[in-house]
Design an enzyme around this catalytic site. Structure first.
Site, PDB file in Angstrom:
ATOM      1  CB  ALA A  29      10.899   7.068 -13.853  1.00  0.00           C
ATOM      2  CG  MET A  30      13.062   1.425 -13.771  1.00  0.00           C
ATOM      3  SD  MET A  30      14.122   0.220 -13.360  1.00  0.00           S
ATOM      4  CE  MET A  30      14.437   0.028 -11.640  1.00  0.00           C
ATOM      5  CD  GLU A  50      17.931  -0.521  -8.061  1.00  0.00           C
ATOM      6  OE1 GLU A  50      16.870  -0.409  -7.488  1.00  0.00           O
ATOM      7  OE2 GLU A  50      18.215  -0.541  -9.195  1.00  0.00           O
ATOM      8  CG  HIS A  82      14.569  -0.208  22.837  1.00  0.00           C
ATOM      9  ND1 HIS A  82      15.355  -0.921  22.040  1.00  0.00           N
ATOM     10  CD2 HIS A  82      15.220   0.975  22.827  1.00  0.00           C
ATOM     11  CE1 HIS A  82      16.490  -0.222  21.793  1.00  0.00           C
ATOM     12  NE2 HIS A  82      16.354   0.909  22.298  1.00  0.00           N
ATOM     13  N   GLY A 107      13.480  -4.863  -5.839  1.00  0.00           N
ATOM     14  CA  GLY A 107      13.143  -6.220  -6.269  1.00  0.00           C
ATOM     15  C   GLY A 107      12.760  -6.945  -5.085  1.00  0.00           C
ATOM     16  CB  THR A 108       9.535  -8.531  -3.803  1.00  0.00           C
ATOM     17  OG1 THR A 108       9.563  -9.504  -4.858  1.00  0.00           O
ATOM     18  CG2 THR A 108       8.649  -7.311  -4.172  1.00  0.00           C
TER      19      THR A 108
END
Length: 382
Positions: A127-128, A245, A341, A367-368
């Protein structure tokens, strides 16, 4: 190109992971997507099949396997099976949360927590993020003050993966509000402690089977013995684990792109328009060729990054490059595959439609893309 990163034991393990997913996840994925959560028993089943917390030492019930290539295989097979939402909790447990327990636990904490992490009875979360701060962790307002051998924790977190299922939640808090980065510490909050409440299971665009929750802390008393590492070193610990991560997310991104490409190749060979297979049109062939090339090139980079991580040499900049490039590639490839498709690509009964919804968040969490580019740009001295 032939992938040379894996050895025979990795190839055998891949088959085992594939069988586990086919038996325990794929048949239930649609149901879990509707329910917005996977059953807790899935983690125990993953542990029984060697798919959970592989790096936990044997003394604590784990396999003692620190080779991240095994983690990579789990991430890839989840993507290939088209069950990203159902598998994300397991990969978060393995790749993102477990390193904190392995690196920063005392011997007493290891004995207390690692056996449950290894057998799936103690599901983990990190939880950040807080409402309104995004990637600016130094601005967090969740606080913890020392009092009679405890930390008294107050605040809120949001967008927490495994937030509903978690038994052990690593919470980033401000133990010294006068400091920014140096005022952050990590506390492990256990299920059922007074004052700790879980909010709603958030409704998301994709990844529906993954429980993503709001967490609230009101005068939660956390024993000092539940602090991970030293007080005030939390930001350093978070940054130290970000490379792995972000590489895990990159692996998922390129694997999802590969899966989308394979589903689409199968579709365009069978689907006809104007008397010929859709794949026979030059525009379709060119699109497929471009996607194939980009996926192959990204795979080579990611494999080299994994080897660097295994060798202890993966830099924050290389991890950031892998993360932003592979997730942006995922978005481009999945979008083009939906287009190939046609109308069926927009129908959720087709895996490409679910993949389209699942793909969007990967450019945000961990991180964006913009943050990743900033990390790379700063490394260039500009």
């Amino acid at each position: 190109m032939k992938r040379t990163i894996f050895e025979d034991e990795h190839r055998d393990y891949r088959e085992s992971v594939r069988r586990f997913l086919a038996a325990e996840v794929t048949p239930h994925h649609a149901e879990w997507e509707r329910e917005g959560i996977v059953p807790r028993e899935l983690f125990a089943k993953a542990a029984e099949r060697g798919v959970l917390a592989m790096a936990v030492p044997e003394a604590y019930g784990g396999a003692g396997v620190e080779d991240f290539r095994f983690n990579q295989i789990v991430v890839e097979e989840v993507a290939y099976a088209g069950v990203a939402g159902s598998g994300l909790g397991i990969t978060l447990h393995n790749d993102i949360c477990l390193p904190y327990f392995l690196s920063y636990c005392t011997e007493e904490q290891r004995a207390r927590w690692l056996p449950g992490i290894a057998d799936g009875s103690a599901i983990t979360a990190l939880a950040m993020t807080e409402p309104g701060i995004g990637s600016d962790l130094a601005s967090m307002s969740t606080s913890a003050r020392r009092e009679d051998g405890h930390y008294v924790l107050n605040g809120a977190k949001t967008f927490i993966t495994n937030g509903i299922n978690a038994d052990l939640t690593i919470v980033a808090v401000k133990t010294d509000p006068s400091e920014r980065h140096r005022g952050i510490s990590l506390l492990v909050v256990e299920r059922g402690v007074a004052g700790f409440e879980r909010g709603r299971n958030l409704e998301k665009v994709g990844m529906h089977a993954q429980d993503t929750a709001e967490l609230f802390f009101s005068d939660v008393r956390v024993p000092v013995e539940n602090r991970l590492g030293e007080e005030g070193r939390g930001f350093h610990y978070l940054v130290s684990n970000l490379a792995q991560e972000r590489l895990s997310i990159a692996i998922a991104g390129v694997a999802a792109a590969q899966a989308a490409l394979e589903w689409t190749l199968e579709y365009v060979k069978q689907r006809t328009a104007f008397g010929q297979p859709v794949g026979a049109f030059q525009s379709a062939r060119f699109a497929l060729a471009e996607m194939k090339t980009e996926v192959e090139m990204a795979t080579v980079f990611v494999d080299q990054a994994v080897l660097a991580l295994v060798g202890g040499e993966l830099s924050a900049e290389d991890a950031a490059m892998a993360k932003w490039w592979c997730t942006e590639l995922q978005g481009r490839v999945v979008d083009r595959c939906v287009q190939l498709h046609g109308g069926y690509g927009y129908m959720l009964e087709y895996p490409i439609a679910r993949a389209y919804a699942d793909a969007r968040v990967t450019r945000i969490y961990g991180g964006t893309t913009e943050i990743m580019k900033e990390i790379v740009g700063r490394s260039l001295g500009v």
